[in-house]
Design a protein around this motif. Structure first.
Motif, PDB file in Angstrom:
ATOM      1  N   SER A   1       0.824  -1.212   0.000  1.00 22.32           N
ATOM      2  CA  SER A   1       0.000   0.000   0.000  1.00 22.32           C
ATOM      3  C   SER A   1       0.854   1.255   0.000  1.00 22.32           C
ATOM      4  CB  SER A   1      -0.921   0.006   1.229  1.00 22.32           C
ATOM      5  OG  SER A   1      -1.822  -1.070   1.186  1.00 22.32           O
TER       6      SER A   1
ATOM      7  N   ASP B   1      -0.049  -8.019   2.699  1.00 25.23           N
ATOM      8  CA  ASP B   1       0.490  -6.948   1.849  1.00 25.23           C
ATOM      9  C   ASP B   1       1.997  -6.732   2.030  1.00 25.23           C
ATOM     10  OD1 ASP B   1       0.596  -5.805   4.347  1.00 25.23           O
ATOM     11  OD2 ASP B   1      -0.669  -4.066   3.871  1.00 25.23           O
TER      12      ASP B   1
ATOM     13  N   VAL C   1       1.718   0.491  -6.390  1.00 24.17           N
ATOM     14  CA  VAL C   1       1.155   1.038  -5.161  1.00 24.17           C
ATOM     15  C   VAL C   1       0.511   2.392  -5.456  1.00 24.17           C
ATOM     16  CG1 VAL C   1       2.952  -0.106  -3.824  1.00 24.17           C
ATOM     17  CG2 VAL C   1       3.202   2.309  -4.368  1.00 24.17           C
TER      18      VAL C   1
END
Length: 561
Positions: free
Chosen positions: A351, A378, A431
């Motif tokens: 992220s 993630d 991202v």
């Protein structure tokens, strides 16, 4: 059925713990045989930095650090798992210095204590000034004769260009390009390439350093005592007779052999790093065997053989966790030790957000990466983000400074990402550009002041050790400002599993009822570590392997030498 060969002691595995166990037994007048299933000897130890964590050593005292084993016990006990017996920890810290003294007297290996802080030096009993971690000095590999050609190469992360061995101190000369670094490098390369005529038949660097120096020095001492090391000799199973392990079945030169061990068998063949099925069954938090820094032969054979003989196991879910780089085509991950603490880089998840202190010990970072992936999905891979300034000054794993991007290896070019701006880089790694930009901006604002309020990078003594001392006020922090910007994937991995057979303070393997299995010992990553799931300091992998190898050999031979 009879025996094809009889000896006093059989050691399975040729890493540091196994070789020292063989040497101590031989010194105590035992007839010893070492078997190794691979074509190369030295095990994972040969590929390592060979640091050993030894409290209250003679070397530390000579350097002015007066340690005591009670502090060391309190420190390890506070970090280790509750299910690890006190007696095992006490046996380690009480015998480690004696082991090191014995090794110095009976081998050409010379260890020195370093001012290398404990990983959790702020804990009770910890040492912020170091001098518990010891590193070996280089050894002349010509003393090994032809055996040097079958010595396992150092890890690519612990050598230059994959073949040039270097010592711990030399890392800093080249890393920070200290005055005279070019001449130092030129001399090292000349020494390597002008090692003629040996260079015409082997790529081995006969100046042995780090793990090569440790196992090389042990093998030199074993050769002097005529202890054989049989390569390409896998153990098939243990043999039990009369309520004890009496020997084993091995395959040697195309022949299946029953080999008797009159005094005992020492299992020292590493963990189950490269056994994907065992990782799936026991250590799902560290799922990728390919990313482990362990060698290909670490497939848990000895652990399974011990279990088949009735042995209990402990902490099989555990590993020496680590962030690793993986270059496509290589057979293992490359441990990331130094780069994360250097100023001007950060680690982000998928992220685009930081989620840990990048400069913490590799075990802590590896554990946090694995936990993040397990809980949020993630962190595999995460990304190291850095700018042109970092790229020019420092390495990022296999990505070498001063070497243009186009001249990096094909594998490195395949995984490296580059963008003129942070937003462009974000697109290259998939991202959110806004999140990555915000992450970098916040980091930069604080780094310019030498602080990291989010994760306290650079506060601990360990963080500072791998920083750049030329950078102030925090040697681990600098803004990421100058394009082009780079991203390099980094994975939650390990340098080996460390759960295994349950042993007691004498390194004897215990059965499922808590009783020792007569004639069977385990050391190194074959045995469940006395550290539990913790990593107290540099050298708590090989330090206990050597110490319990020393203890095991003395126990089975019943001698005091």
């Amino acid at each position: 059925m009879g025996w094809d060969k009889e000896v006093d002691v059989i050691v399975v595995g040729s890493g540091a713990g196994g070789l020292l166990s063989a040497l101590v037994a031989a010194q105590n007048h035992a007839d010893v045989l070492v078997i190794e299933k691979e074509k190369l000897w030295g095990g994972t130890s040969a590929t390592s930095g060979a640091g050993i964590w030894i409290p209250a050593s003679d070397q530390a005292a000579a350097a002015g650090f007066h340690d005591n084993v009670d502090d060391a016990f309190a420190y390890v006990r506070g970090l280790s798992a509750d299910n690890v017996p006190d007696a095992n920890i006490r046996a380690y810290v009480s015998n480690a210095a004696s082991m090191l003294r014995w090794m110095g007297e009976h081998t050409p290996i010379d260890y020195q204590a370093f001012p290398y802080p404990d990983y959790h030096a702020e804990n009770p009993g910890g040492s912020p000034t170091g001098y518990r971690t010891h590193m070996p000095l280089p050894i002349d590999g010509r003393q090994l004769g032809r055996d040097v050609e079958t010595l396992r190469f150092a890890s690519p992360a612990a050598s230059l260009f994959g073949y040039l061995n270097w010592h711990f101190d030399e890392t800093y000369v080249l890393l920070f390009r200290a005055p005279g670094w070019q001449m130092h490098l030129a001399k090292s390369l000349a020494r390597y390439w002008l090692d003629l005529p040996f260079r015409l038949r082997s790529r081995k660097d006969r100046r042995l350093t780090l793990g090569n120096a440790l196992v090389g020095g042990l093998r030199i001492a074993l050769n002097a005592r005529n202890v054989p090391v049989w390569l390409e000799t896998p153990m098939i199973e243990l043999i039990e007779e009369g309520g004890r392990v009496a020997g084993l079945v091995a395959r040697h030169k195309g022949r299946t052999m029953r080999i008797r061990a009159r005094r005992g068998v020492v299992l020292a063949a590493g963990g189950f790093d490269k056994n994907q099925a065992m990782r799936d069954a026991y250590a799902p938090s560290y799922p990728r065997a390919l990313f482990s820094g362990g060698i290909a032969g670490n497939t848990g054979d000895s652990i399974r053989a011990g279990m088949a003989a009735g042995a209990a196991t402990l902490n099989m879910q555990s590993a020496w966790a680590a962030p690793v780089f993986y270059v496509p085509g290589e057979d293992r991950g490359r441990l990331c030790t130094i780069e994360r603490a250097l100023p001007g880089c950060i680690m982000v998840n998928q992220s685009g957000e930081r989620y840990l202190n990048e400069a913490a010990s590799y075990h802590i970072v590896g554990q946090q990466m694995a936990a993040r992936q397990r809980e949020h999905g993630d962190a595999e891979p995460s990304w190291m983000i850095f700018d042109h300034g970092f790229r020019h000054k420092y390495p990022m794993g296999p990505l070498l400074p001063l070497v243009p991007d186009r001249l990096q290896s094909k594998g490195v070019r395949k995984i490296m990402r580059k963008g003129r701006t942070i937003a462009e880089l974000a697109g290259k790694i998939g991202v959110d550009p806004a999140k990555l930009a915000a992450t970098v901006a916040r980091f930069n604002d604080n780094a310019a002041k030498g602080t990291d309020p989010d994760f306290h990078r650079g506060d601990a003594a360990y963080d500072k050790m791998y920083g750049d001392p030329r950078v102030t006020p925090n040697p681990s922090l600098a803004p990421i400002t100058k394009g082009p910007f780079y991203a390099f994937p980094i994975h939650p991995g390990d340098i080996g599993t460390n759960g295994g057979l349950l042993t007691d303070e004498r390194a004897r393997v215990m059965d499922r009822e808590g009783k020792p299995i007569a004639g069977l010992y385990a050391v190194g990553n074959n045995a469940a570590s006395a550290m539990g799931e913790s990593y107290p300091g540099a050298g708590v992998t090989i330090g206990p392997a050597l110490t319990f190898g020393y203890i095991a050999a003395r126990d089975m031979t019943g001698a005091n030498n």
